[in-house]
Design a protein around this motif. Sequence first.
Motif, PDB file in Angstrom:
ATOM      1  N   TRP A   1       4.402   5.227  -2.697  1.00 19.11           N
ATOM      2  CA  TRP A   1       3.163   4.830  -3.434  1.00 19.11           C
ATOM      3  C   TRP A   1       1.986   6.019  -2.573  1.00 19.11           C
ATOM      4  CZ3 TRP A   1      -1.746   2.920  -1.150  1.00 19.11           C
ATOM      5  CH2 TRP A   1      -2.699   2.758  -1.878  1.00 19.11           C
ATOM      6  N   THR A   2       2.247   6.104  -1.345  1.00 17.76           N
ATOM      7  CA  THR A   2       0.893   7.085  -0.887  1.00 17.76           C
ATOM      8  C   THR A   2       1.322   8.417  -1.111  1.00 17.76           C
ATOM      9  OG1 THR A   2       2.363   7.230   1.177  1.00 17.76           O
ATOM     10  CG2 THR A   2       0.648   5.602   1.080  1.00 17.76           C
ATOM     11  N   SER A   3       2.602   8.876  -1.349  1.00 19.51           N
ATOM     12  CA  SER A   3       3.056  10.218  -1.744  1.00 19.51           C
ATOM     13  C   SER A   3       2.921  10.482  -3.326  1.00 19.51           C
ATOM     14  CB  SER A   3       4.339  10.672  -1.362  1.00 19.51           C
ATOM     15  OG  SER A   3       5.112   9.580  -1.813  1.00 19.51           O
TER      16      SER A   3
ATOM     17  N   SER B   1       7.460   2.426  -6.341  1.00 17.19           N
ATOM     18  CA  SER B   1       6.569   1.704  -5.245  1.00 17.19           C
ATOM     19  C   SER B   1       6.051   0.283  -5.432  1.00 17.19           C
ATOM     20  CB  SER B   1       5.414   2.823  -5.247  1.00 17.19           C
ATOM     21  OG  SER B   1       4.575   2.898  -6.270  1.00 17.19           O
TER      22      SER B   1
ATOM     23  N   SER C   1      -3.304   3.636   4.840  1.00 12.91           N
ATOM     24  CA  SER C   1      -3.413   5.003   4.023  1.00 12.91           C
ATOM     25  C   SER C   1      -4.841   5.364   4.304  1.00 12.91           C
ATOM     26  CB  SER C   1      -3.315   4.742   2.540  1.00 12.91           C
ATOM     27  OG  SER C   1      -4.290   3.961   2.144  1.00 12.91           O
TER      28      SER C   1
ATOM     29  N   TRP D   1      -6.926   2.161  -1.333  1.00 17.83           N
ATOM     30  CA  TRP D   1      -6.199   2.218  -0.145  1.00 17.83           C
ATOM     31  C   TRP D   1      -5.562   0.876   0.399  1.00 17.83           C
ATOM     32  CZ3 TRP D   1      -8.258  -1.162   3.306  1.00 17.83           C
ATOM     33  CH2 TRP D   1      -9.569  -1.579   3.357  1.00 17.83           C
TER      34      TRP D   1
ATOM     35  N   PRO E   1      -3.410  10.772   5.217  1.00 13.96           N
ATOM     36  CA  PRO E   1      -2.819   9.997   4.345  1.00 13.96           C
ATOM     37  C   PRO E   1      -1.772   8.732   4.651  1.00 13.96           C
ATOM     38  CG  PRO E   1      -2.625  12.043   3.756  1.00 13.96           C
ATOM     39  CD  PRO E   1      -3.308  12.006   5.396  1.00 13.96           C
ATOM     40  N   ILE E   2      -1.417   8.827   5.897  1.00 15.76           N
ATOM     41  CA  ILE E   2      -0.586   7.679   6.678  1.00 15.76           C
ATOM     42  C   ILE E   2      -1.152   7.606   8.095  1.00 15.76           C
ATOM     43  CG2 ILE E   2       1.352   6.769   7.141  1.00 15.76           C
ATOM     44  CD1 ILE E   2       2.795   7.897   4.813  1.00 15.76           C
TER      45      ILE E   2
ATOM     46  N   PHE F   1       5.628   1.304   0.066  1.00 20.21           N
ATOM     47  CA  PHE F   1       4.235   1.798   0.648  1.00 20.21           C
ATOM     48  C   PHE F   1       4.388   3.657   0.891  1.00 20.21           C
ATOM     49  CE2 PHE F   1       1.832   3.116   4.600  1.00 20.21           C
ATOM     50  CZ  PHE F   1       0.634   2.863   3.927  1.00 20.21           C
TER      51      PHE F   1
ATOM     52  N   SER G   1      -3.126   5.139  -6.446  1.00 18.36           N
ATOM     53  CA  SER G   1      -3.420   5.558  -4.948  1.00 18.36           C
ATOM     54  C   SER G   1      -4.338   6.466  -4.753  1.00 18.36           C
ATOM     55  CB  SER G   1      -1.832   6.260  -4.599  1.00 18.36           C
ATOM     56  OG  SER G   1      -1.634   7.193  -5.145  1.00 18.36           O
ATOM     57  N   SER G   2      -4.984   6.986  -5.753  1.00 22.26           N
ATOM     58  CA  SER G   2      -6.081   7.847  -5.974  1.00 22.26           C
ATOM     59  C   SER G   2      -7.209   6.937  -5.758  1.00 22.26           C
ATOM     60  CB  SER G   2      -6.111   8.761  -6.915  1.00 22.26           C
ATOM     61  OG  SER G   2      -6.496   8.127  -8.224  1.00 22.26           O
TER      62      SER G   2
END
Length: 364
Positions: free
Chosen positions: A4-6, A13, A68, A25, A165-166, A1, A21-22
Amino acid sequence: FLAWTSGQPTSVSRPFSCYDSSKYWAYADYKYIARIFEDKTEIFKDIMWSDFGFPGRNGKESTLWIGSAEANTPCHLDSYGCNLVLQIQGRKRWHLFPPSNTTFLYPTRIPYEESSIFSKVNVVNPDLRHYPQFRKAQAHVVTLNPGQVLFVPRHWWHYVESVDPITVSINSWIELDADHKARVEEAITRTLVCAIKSAENPSRLDAWLNPTEVEATSHEINLQYLNGAISAYLEYQMVTVSEDRDCSTHVVKAKKLEKIPFGVHLIPVLPQSQEASSVGAGAVESDSRDLLSENEGGHFGKSRCTGKQSVMSNDCETLADQTDSDSTANSSQMGISTNDLLDCLVNPQVISLVASLLLERERV
């Protein structure tokens, strides 16, 4: 996770490798700490609600939420208790509406989830042509920062979205005396919704059950639950009357509840104009609850097809098909659908009246 968010390589991921991820969510919600750390119970003590007037309450009675950016829960009210929410990392924006706004929020029990009454309105981008009464709703909007705690009173509607983001937060639902009748009302609602929706289309239960509801319970089990809720309510009433006669214990308890010591840092969340809350929030259209599960099925009633989508949603056509087939079943033959009937039949005001009649019947 975290990978993936980064935006790290998708191979790192998994199981998020299928999702950009863009465009999507993710949200891990309703994660009960007592289950996550059942083999590390010492962690429970790291969460303390005693500063808010609840000594002894800790992680065992708390729930973890991780999301996210743009992850959100649809506007709803909780049938039971009040709510304390601690923000740990990132910010979350809360849109709150008082119980007096219930009519303006068009309550519905489809998709069905025990103890959650949903609003038909997307409160950050409302369709005022279909829901004109929402203009009268009085939004209280607050952004919760790390280290802050939000108190959500009983039956206040809330829509929650992750800003950063998190985001990580922990909450605890505080049981109240009023929950005894609320459980009777929930039992009535479950009995009616399960019976009617199962009879309509028993092969497609997933179209009307929220992901948190594993399966539709049988009529026999629902009636057992209803009888149990009524018995518990009547037993509570007998104890309360006895205490009132003996030494007014119940009255003292009620006064203590009104004076919960929330401390000097409690800041009231004041109402905002509809224009101000809409501009500040942006138009987030994705709605979903448990999005880090292994269930690949689409979440009916929770995910929409604009803005970022939820990780576990299927394509928009699938969701549209589910919505159309359920809400407009046999529309060419009849003007009233099953959901139209249920919106009236299990309206909170109607259910409250039915519960009162049932309880009065049992007292005789």
